[in-house]
Structure formats: structure tokens, C-alpha cells
Design an enzyme around this catalytic site. Structure first.
Site, PDB file in Angstrom:
ATOM      1  N   GLY A  14      54.892 -84.125  85.222  1.00  0.00           N
ATOM      2  CA  GLY A  14      55.954 -84.483  86.160  1.00  0.00           C
ATOM      3  C   GLY A  14      57.306 -84.802  85.546  1.00  0.00           C
ATOM      4  O   GLY A  14      58.087 -85.560  86.118  1.00  0.00           O
ATOM      5  N   ASN A  16      59.769 -82.725  85.342  1.00  0.00           N
ATOM      6  CA  ASN A  16      60.777 -82.166  86.258  1.00  0.00           C
ATOM      7  C   ASN A  16      60.929 -83.029  87.511  1.00  0.00           C
ATOM      8  O   ASN A  16      62.035 -83.185  88.024  1.00  0.00           O
ATOM      9  CB  ASN A  16      60.433 -80.728  86.633  1.00  0.00           C
ATOM     10  N   MET A  93      50.926 -75.838  89.835  1.00  0.00           N
ATOM     11  CA  MET A  93      50.183 -74.760  89.182  1.00  0.00           C
ATOM     12  C   MET A  93      49.285 -73.966  90.127  1.00  0.00           C
ATOM     13  O   MET A  93      48.362 -73.301  89.678  1.00  0.00           O
ATOM     14  CB  MET A  93      49.366 -75.333  88.021  1.00  0.00           C
ATOM     15  N   ILE A  95      49.087 -71.029  93.223  1.00  0.00           N
ATOM     16  CA  ILE A  95      49.889 -69.997  93.897  1.00  0.00           C
ATOM     17  C   ILE A  95      49.733 -70.172  95.400  1.00  0.00           C
ATOM     18  O   ILE A  95      48.629 -70.411  95.906  1.00  0.00           O
ATOM     19  CB  ILE A  95      49.491 -68.587  93.407  1.00  0.00           C
ATOM     20  N   HIS A 112      60.770 -72.071  86.660  1.00  0.00           N
ATOM     21  CA  HIS A 112      59.877 -71.315  85.776  1.00  0.00           C
ATOM     22  C   HIS A 112      60.464 -71.338  84.359  1.00  0.00           C
ATOM     23  O   HIS A 112      61.665 -71.108  84.192  1.00  0.00           O
ATOM     24  CB  HIS A 112      59.729 -69.873  86.278  1.00  0.00           C
ATOM     25  N   GLU A 150      56.398 -64.231  98.626  1.00  0.00           N
ATOM     26  CA  GLU A 150      54.983 -63.874  98.469  1.00  0.00           C
ATOM     27  C   GLU A 150      54.659 -63.294  97.082  1.00  0.00           C
ATOM     28  O   GLU A 150      53.496 -63.187  96.727  1.00  0.00           O
ATOM     29  CB  GLU A 150      54.553 -62.921  99.604  1.00  0.00           C
ATOM     30  N   ASP A 153      56.735 -65.640  91.205  1.00  0.00           N
ATOM     31  CA  ASP A 153      57.982 -65.633  90.429  1.00  0.00           C
ATOM     32  C   ASP A 153      58.912 -64.483  90.826  1.00  0.00           C
ATOM     33  O   ASP A 153      59.771 -64.078  90.033  1.00  0.00           O
ATOM     34  CB  ASP A 153      57.692 -65.591  88.904  1.00  0.00           C
ATOM     35  N   ALA A 182      67.391 -76.852  79.680  1.00  0.00           N
ATOM     36  CA  ALA A 182      67.533 -76.001  80.872  1.00  0.00           C
ATOM     37  C   ALA A 182      66.869 -76.586  82.119  1.00  0.00           C
ATOM     38  O   ALA A 182      67.545 -76.951  83.076  1.00  0.00           O
ATOM     39  CB  ALA A 182      66.985 -74.606  80.578  1.00  0.00           C
ATOM     40  N   GLU A 183      65.538 -76.745  82.109  1.00  0.00           N
ATOM     41  CA  GLU A 183      64.834 -77.104  83.352  1.00  0.00           C
ATOM     42  C   GLU A 183      65.340 -78.381  84.002  1.00  0.00           C
ATOM     43  O   GLU A 183      65.591 -78.422  85.210  1.00  0.00           O
ATOM     44  CB  GLU A 183      63.334 -77.254  83.072  1.00  0.00           C
TER      45      GLU A 183
HETATM   46  C1  GAR Z   1      57.414 -76.904  83.307  1.00  0.00           C
HETATM   47  O1  GAR Z   1      57.789 -76.334  82.079  1.00  0.00           O
HETATM   48  C2  GAR Z   1      57.555 -75.891  84.423  1.00  0.00           C
HETATM   49  O2  GAR Z   1      58.654 -75.049  84.271  1.00  0.00           O
HETATM   50  C3  GAR Z   1      56.280 -75.129  84.275  1.00  0.00           C
HETATM   51  O3  GAR Z   1      55.307 -76.114  83.985  1.00  0.00           O
HETATM   52  C4  GAR Z   1      55.918 -77.222  83.338  1.00  0.00           C
HETATM   53  C5  GAR Z   1      55.613 -78.480  84.125  1.00  0.00           C
HETATM   54  O4  GAR Z   1      56.045 -79.629  83.457  1.00  0.00           O
HETATM   55  N1  GAR Z   1      55.989 -74.393  85.487  1.00  0.00           N
HETATM   56  C6  GAR Z   1      55.399 -73.204  85.497  1.00  0.00           C
HETATM   57  O5  GAR Z   1      55.007 -72.653  84.497  1.00  0.00           O
HETATM   58  C7  GAR Z   1      55.239 -72.588  86.875  1.00  0.00           C
HETATM   59  N2  GAR Z   1      54.935 -71.188  86.769  1.00  0.00           N
HETATM   60  P1  GAR Z   1      56.288 -80.997  84.225  1.00  0.00           P
HETATM   61  O6  GAR Z   1      55.014 -81.327  84.985  1.00  0.00           O
HETATM   62  O7  GAR Z   1      56.535 -81.980  83.093  1.00  0.00           O
HETATM   63  O8  GAR Z   1      57.494 -80.842  85.132  1.00  0.00           O
END
Ligand code: GAR
Length: 203
Positions: A14, A16, A93, A95, A112, A150, A153, A182-183
Site C-alpha cells: 500500500g 501507493n 492484483m 483482474i 502500472h 476490459e 493494462d 514516478a508512481e
Molecule cells: C506497485 O509497483 C504497482 O505499480 C504495482 O504493484 C506495486 C504495488 O505496491 N502494480 C501492478 O503491477 C499492477 N499491474 P504498493 O502496494 O506498495 O502500492
């Protein structure tokens, strides 16, 4: 202006989600309010982060519910109960089916950890994305925030930011750099942009 009600869907650590809650706290997100955090994993640390910030939480566990349909029905029920207008997938995680995503056109965001269309789609999630980027030997990777449709990504890209790969990177080191550079910046930015658009339509 009436704020947009936001739900954040998580499965793991978590970080993000933390970036989103921090952005709301310090005013970088001002058009939306995080009303609810839904985790697909019972023990996810993201739940503790939400509780520490005073945000309501729920766990929706597919294995316990028995099917994708029941899993999505429970998420839909929670979203409607909390009058959610914008869904943010932050390390979620699972879909979501076309039946689910088609109910929320341009109302589901996802972050992503690569520059889409590289290293994305079914099977590319979490650390795996960075492992594949290192295997390929790319010199630049990054993160993408996009709308969810649908196609895994495959929805419209809102924001992207490039991050350098450095000699000696491990998947873990690269993952951390992509998050920091970035994220954690892009996801709050895209959330504010989208929440603002929705809020303006309500005026
Ligand atoms: C992050 O890097 C996010 O971009 C990735 O999982 C991680 C979650 O971290 N998401 C994917 O790969 C989705 N396809 P977090 O739980 O610390 O935010």
C-alpha cells in the site's frame, strides 16, 4: 465544489495508497476524498495504513466468496453503499471482468510499473515487471497511470514518467526507484485530474 468520492483498491503493502492519502492530507488532492479502501487480501499492510489515516476499510476475498462474480458483486455493493464515483487501483492484483469495467468508463484508474506498452498485460504485475525489464536489458523504464477497460493494462494512458535503469539494479532496487521517482507522484496527480473533472460535471 462538491468533492468526488474515491475508493482505493489494494492487495499488498500500500505505498501507493499512502502516497494518495498523503496527497489528500497536504492538498495535492483537493477535488476528491478517499472514502474507502478495499483490499483483496485479508492481511494486507495497506489496511493498516488506511486505519492509521482514519479511512474506512473492507476486505473482499475471492477464495472465500468462491467466484469472480461473487467477488465483483461484493465490490460493487461496497462502492454503491459508499457512493463511490472514482475507483483507483493501487497495487490491486486481481483482474476485473469486462462486465465490471464497462460499468465505470473513465472512472477506474490504475498505476502500472512500466512504460506501457512495454512489460504489461496479463502476468505482468509487481516485481515480475521489473524482473522482465532487467532481463531485457532496457536502459529506461518508468510508470504509467491509465484508465482501466476490459483489456489488461490496455486503457487510455493519462500520465507516464521515465526512470533510468542503473548498473547493478536488482528488481527490488529498480521497483523502489520507479515508485519514488514516478508512481508516488503520478498516481496522486492523475487522481486529482480525474476527480476534478468528475466534480466539475456535478456543478
Ligand atoms: C506497485 O509497483 C504497482 O505499480 C504495482 O504493484 C506495486 C504495488 O505496491 N502494480 C501492478 O503491477 C499492477 N499491474 P504498493 O502496494 O506498495 O502500492
Amino acid at each position: 465544489m462538491l468533492k468526488t468520492n474515491v475508493a482505493v483498491l489494494v492487495s499488498g503493502g500500500g505505498t501507493n495508497l499512502q502516497a494518495l492519502m498523503d496527497a489528500e492530507r497536504d492538498g495535492r488532492i483537493q477535488s476528491g476524498t478517499i472514502k474507502l479502501v478495499i483490499s483483496s487480501q485479508p492481511g494486507a499492510y495497506a489496511l493498516t495504513r488506511a486505519e492509521n489515516a482514519g479511512v474506512r476499510t473492507a476486505v473482499v476475498h475471492k477464495a472465500t466468496l468462491g467466484s469472480q462474480e461473487a467477488f465483483e458483486a461484493e465490490i460493487l455493493r461496497l462502492l454503491s453503499e459508499h457512493q463511490i464515483e472514482l475507483i483507483v487501483l493501487a497495487g490491486f492484483m486481481s483482474i476485473l471482468s469486462a462486465d465490471f469495467t464497462s460499468r465505470f468508463p473513465n472512472r477506474i484508474l490504475n498505476v502500472h510499473p512500466s512504460l506501457i506498452p512495454a512489460f504489461c498485460g496479463k502476468g505482468y504485475y509487481g516485481l515480475k515487471v521489473h524482473e522482465e525489464a532487467l532481463k531485457k536489458g532496457v536502459k529506461v523504464t518508468g510508470a504509467t497511470v491509465h484508465f482501466v477497460n476490459e483489456i489488461p493494462d490496455g486503457g487510455e494512458i493519462l500520465l507516464q514518467k521515465a526512470v533510468e535503469v542503473q548498473d547493478g539494479d536488482t528488481p527490488e532496487i529498480l521497483q523502489r526507484r520507479v515508485m519514488e521517482q514516478a508512481e508516488w507522484l503520478l498516481l496522486p496527480q492523475a487522481t486529482e485530474m480525474t476527480a476534478k473533472k468528475i466534480a466539475m460535471k456535478k456543478e
